[in-house]
Design a protein around this motif. Structure first.
Motif, PDB file in Angstrom:
ATOM      1  N   SER A 116      -0.448 -15.628  15.167  1.00 47.24           N
ATOM      2  CA  SER A 116       0.208 -14.735  16.122  1.00 47.24           C
ATOM      3  C   SER A 116      -0.091 -15.262  17.510  1.00 47.24           C
ATOM      4  CB  SER A 116      -0.314 -13.298  15.957  1.00 47.24           C
ATOM      5  OG  SER A 116       0.385 -12.417  16.813  1.00 47.24           O
ATOM      6  N   ASN A 117       0.946 -15.708  18.173  1.00 43.51           N
ATOM      7  CA  ASN A 117       0.772 -16.358  19.473  1.00 43.51           C
ATOM      8  C   ASN A 117      -0.147 -17.581  19.357  1.00 43.51           C
ATOM      9  OD1 ASN A 117       2.215 -15.742  21.743  1.00 43.51           O
ATOM     10  ND2 ASN A 117       0.504 -14.823  22.836  1.00 43.51           N
ATOM     11  N   PRO A 156      -9.583 -11.851  13.747  1.00 46.12           N
ATOM     12  CA  PRO A 156      -9.294 -10.468  14.169  1.00 46.12           C
ATOM     13  C   PRO A 156      -8.384  -9.744  13.178  1.00 46.12           C
ATOM     14  CG  PRO A 156      -9.059 -11.975  16.010  1.00 46.12           C
ATOM     15  CD  PRO A 156      -9.233 -12.830  14.797  1.00 46.12           C
ATOM     16  N   PHE A 157      -8.518  -8.430  13.154  1.00 47.18           N
ATOM     17  CA  PHE A 157      -7.817  -7.599  12.179  1.00 47.18           C
ATOM     18  C   PHE A 157      -6.963  -6.563  12.902  1.00 47.18           C
ATOM     19  CE2 PHE A 157      -8.455  -4.180   8.657  1.00 47.18           C
ATOM     20  CZ  PHE A 157      -7.275  -4.559   8.039  1.00 47.18           C
ATOM     21  N   LEU A 158      -5.684  -6.507  12.552  1.00 49.77           N
ATOM     22  CA  LEU A 158      -4.750  -5.512  13.076  1.00 49.77           C
ATOM     23  C   LEU A 158      -4.269  -4.650  11.925  1.00 49.77           C
ATOM     24  CD1 LEU A 158      -2.663  -4.285  15.132  1.00 49.77           C
ATOM     25  CD2 LEU A 158      -1.150  -6.179  14.502  1.00 49.77           C
ATOM     26  N   GLY A 192     -18.923  -8.330  15.166  1.00 51.54           N
ATOM     27  CA  GLY A 192     -18.263  -8.630  16.429  1.00 51.54           C
ATOM     28  C   GLY A 192     -16.842  -9.138  16.282  1.00 51.54           C
ATOM     29  N   ILE A 193     -16.197  -8.771  15.175  1.00 46.02           N
ATOM     30  CA  ILE A 193     -14.806  -9.191  14.932  1.00 46.02           C
ATOM     31  C   ILE A 193     -13.877  -8.064  15.374  1.00 46.02           C
ATOM     32  CG2 ILE A 193     -13.110  -9.848  13.177  1.00 46.02           C
ATOM     33  CD1 ILE A 193     -15.440 -10.996  11.546  1.00 46.02           C
ATOM     34  N   PRO A 194     -12.949  -8.329  16.288  1.00 41.12           N
ATOM     35  CA  PRO A 194     -12.095  -7.261  16.825  1.00 41.12           C
ATOM     36  C   PRO A 194     -11.207  -6.616  15.766  1.00 41.12           C
ATOM     37  CG  PRO A 194     -11.994  -9.230  18.200  1.00 41.12           C
ATOM     38  CD  PRO A 194     -12.702  -9.620  16.942  1.00 41.12           C
ATOM     39  N   TYR A 195     -11.107  -5.290  15.857  1.00 38.60           N
ATOM     40  CA  TYR A 195     -10.203  -4.526  15.010  1.00 38.60           C
ATOM     41  C   TYR A 195      -9.298  -3.691  15.901  1.00 38.60           C
ATOM     42  CZ  TYR A 195      -8.607  -0.487  12.308  1.00 38.60           C
ATOM     43  OH  TYR A 195      -7.826   0.501  11.763  1.00 38.60           O
ATOM     44  N   VAL A 196      -7.995  -3.918  15.778  1.00 39.03           N
ATOM     45  CA  VAL A 196      -6.995  -3.192  16.566  1.00 39.03           C
ATOM     46  C   VAL A 196      -6.251  -2.232  15.643  1.00 39.03           C
ATOM     47  CG1 VAL A 196      -4.924  -3.378  17.995  1.00 39.03           C
ATOM     48  CG2 VAL A 196      -6.715  -5.126  18.157  1.00 39.03           C
ATOM     49  N   SER A 197      -6.204  -0.957  16.021  1.00 37.83           N
ATOM     50  CA  SER A 197      -5.471   0.043  15.259  1.00 37.83           C
ATOM     51  C   SER A 197      -4.191   0.407  16.005  1.00 37.83           C
ATOM     52  CB  SER A 197      -6.326   1.299  15.060  1.00 37.83           C
ATOM     53  OG  SER A 197      -5.559   2.320  14.438  1.00 37.83           O
ATOM     54  N   LEU A 198      -3.059   0.196  15.357  1.00 34.08           N
ATOM     55  CA  LEU A 198      -1.757   0.549  15.913  1.00 34.08           C
ATOM     56  C   LEU A 198      -1.196   1.743  15.146  1.00 34.08           C
ATOM     57  CD1 LEU A 198       0.877   0.219  17.517  1.00 34.08           C
ATOM     58  CD2 LEU A 198       1.512  -1.641  15.957  1.00 34.08           C
ATOM     59  N   LEU A 275      -6.935  -9.500  22.570  1.00 34.62           N
ATOM     60  CA  LEU A 275      -7.797 -10.361  21.756  1.00 34.62           C
ATOM     61  C   LEU A 275      -8.289 -11.570  22.545  1.00 34.62           C
ATOM     62  CD1 LEU A 275      -5.839 -10.249  18.361  1.00 34.62           C
ATOM     63  CD2 LEU A 275      -7.949  -9.045  18.955  1.00 34.62           C
ATOM     64  N   ASP A 276      -7.427 -12.149  23.386  1.00 32.65           N
ATOM     65  CA  ASP A 276      -7.848 -13.275  24.230  1.00 32.65           C
ATOM     66  C   ASP A 276      -8.985 -12.862  25.153  1.00 32.65           C
ATOM     67  OD1 ASP A 276      -5.965 -14.936  23.117  1.00 32.65           O
ATOM     68  OD2 ASP A 276      -4.486 -14.645  24.705  1.00 32.65           O
ATOM     69  N   LEU A 277      -8.881 -11.671  25.707  1.00 35.12           N
ATOM     70  CA  LEU A 277      -9.887 -11.207  26.669  1.00 35.12           C
ATOM     71  C   LEU A 277     -11.221 -10.914  25.992  1.00 35.12           C
ATOM     72  CD1 LEU A 277      -7.673  -8.845  28.873  1.00 35.12           C
ATOM     73  CD2 LEU A 277      -8.544 -11.113  29.485  1.00 35.12           C
ATOM     74  N   VAL A 278     -11.197 -10.179  24.868  1.00 34.78           N
ATOM     75  CA  VAL A 278     -12.465  -9.793  24.236  1.00 34.78           C
ATOM     76  C   VAL A 278     -13.128 -10.964  23.520  1.00 34.78           C
ATOM     77  CG1 VAL A 278     -11.782  -7.395  24.007  1.00 34.78           C
ATOM     78  CG2 VAL A 278     -11.358  -8.965  22.103  1.00 34.78           C
ATOM     79  N   LEU A 279     -12.329 -11.959  23.118  1.00 34.78           N
ATOM     80  CA  LEU A 279     -12.897 -13.128  22.455  1.00 34.78           C
ATOM     81  C   LEU A 279     -13.191 -14.267  23.436  1.00 34.78           C
ATOM     82  CD1 LEU A 279     -10.676 -13.176  19.231  1.00 34.78           C
ATOM     83  CD2 LEU A 279     -13.086 -12.537  19.398  1.00 34.78           C
ATOM     84  N   ASN A 280     -12.913 -13.983  24.720  1.00 35.57           N
ATOM     85  CA  ASN A 280     -13.201 -14.959  25.772  1.00 35.57           C
ATOM     86  C   ASN A 280     -12.530 -16.311  25.501  1.00 35.57           C
ATOM     87  OD1 ASN A 280     -14.346 -15.769  28.215  1.00 35.57           O
ATOM     88  ND2 ASN A 280     -16.169 -16.607  27.224  1.00 35.57           N
ATOM     89  N   ARG A 281     -11.243 -16.230  25.132  1.00 36.78           N
ATOM     90  CA  ARG A 281     -10.480 -17.455  24.915  1.00 36.78           C
ATOM     91  C   ARG A 281      -9.340 -17.504  25.929  1.00 36.78           C
ATOM     92  NH1 ARG A 281      -8.126 -15.464  18.999  1.00 36.78           N
ATOM     93  NH2 ARG A 281      -6.447 -14.130  19.776  1.00 36.78           N
ATOM     94  N   PRO A 282      -8.809 -18.678  26.211  1.00 35.15           N
ATOM     95  CA  PRO A 282      -7.740 -18.795  27.216  1.00 35.15           C
ATOM     96  C   PRO A 282      -6.546 -17.916  26.868  1.00 35.15           C
ATOM     97  CG  PRO A 282      -8.569 -20.960  26.600  1.00 35.15           C
ATOM     98  CD  PRO A 282      -9.176 -19.991  25.623  1.00 35.15           C
TER      99      PRO A 282
END
Length: 288
Positions: A116-117, A156-158, A192-198, A275-282
């Motif tokens: 994704s992206n 990451p998990f959505l 520390g693995i992001p979980y996004v709930s939609l 996800l880019d922001l919380v994982l500190n990636r470009p």
């Protein structure tokens, strides 16, 4: 023979001569706006005039989130059993067969992994068309396994919720899925693995009481119904009139249970930006 005849009130067409518009060419939103089906699809199944977000399922959300709609489906052959031998107006086993034949789905959730992206993402998406998106043992198991996959691969998990709640035909077995899924999400948090709930329309019942409200961020589409018991049940139980917009995404956001609301066309960009922001990636540019 002519295809019409003149009457006192005007022109009448015999029933057998009428030409109906084929189903699926037009869609009418609850506000009365009519939109061409092809235009609706190009607009992410959102009515362009009033912004109404039409209910869609895993097929459409996978197209939205996965680059070029390429993904690997996980545990796609899991199906529910009937250990309680439940029967109401219909046997549960027959209800499952009918739902599978009608929807082409095995159960009320699909899980998959893909890009994704440009970055790996695990997505679990519920389908309301399968017995109201109800949460049975297969739904809980597939979500748990998807979380395990995220944990093992550090991805990451959505999770996209669209559900009427627990599946009554599985009784306590369904309710056990609240604890099972919640414990798996706690493991993701510890790692520390992001979980996004939609939350999409509707997100209710045991779904709301478990994984739908446990995201590192909880987000929604505009106008989605989000709550535990439905507005009618709450009104009848409390004996009070409910505030305007009660249990809409906007009401839930105002009361602090959501982080933000996003138009469907912006979901991919906003989820990946988070996800880019919380994982500190470009921060990456949007891809198809």
């Amino acid at each position: 023979m002519s295809w019409f005849k003149r009457t006192k009130k005007g022109i009448s067409t015999p029933t057998e001569e009428k030409k109906d518009i084929p189903k699926g060419l037009w869609y009418k939103s609850p506000t009365g706006k009519v939109v061409d089906a092809d235009e609706l699809e190009k607009n992410f199944y959102v009515s362009p005039e009033d912004g109404y977000h039409v209910r869609v399922g895993s097929k459409e959300y996978f197209e939205i989130f996965f680059d070029n709609n390429k993904f690997k489906e996980l545990d796609k052959n899991l199906t529910s059993k009937d250990p309680l031998e439940f029967e109401d107006k219909k046997k549960y086993v027959d209800r499952l067969k009918d739902a599978q034949a009608k929807t082409g789905l095995k159960d009320a959730v699909r899980t998959a992994v893909g890009k994704s992206n440009g970055a790996d993402l695990v997505v679990a998406c519920m389908d309301f068309s399968f017995i109201g998106g109800s949460m049975g043992s297969v739904v809980g198991e597939k979500i748990a396994r998807a979380a395990d996959y995220s944990l093992k691969k550090n991805i990451p998990f959505l999770l996209i919720s669209k559900s009427g709640g627990a599946r009554m035909m599985e009784a306590a077995l369904s309710l056990m899925q609240l604890a099972k899924t919640s414990s798996k999400l706690a493991q993701l948090a510890d790692a520390g693995i992001p979980y996004v709930s939609l939350c999409t329309d509707p997100t209710t019942g045991g779904t709301t009481a478990s994984f739908a409200m446990l995201g590192d961020i909880n987000i929604s589409e505009p106008g989605a119904l989000i709550g535990f018991a439905g507005p009618r049940v709450v009104r009848d139980t409390t004996g009070k009139e409910l505030p305007e917009g009660f249990q809409t995404a906007e009401f839930v956001l105002e009361h602090g249970f959501l982080d933000f609301i996003s138009h469907r066309k912006d979901l991919k960009q906003k989820v990946n930006l988070y996800l880019d922001l919380v994982l500190n990636r470009p921060v990456r540019h949007m891809t198809a």
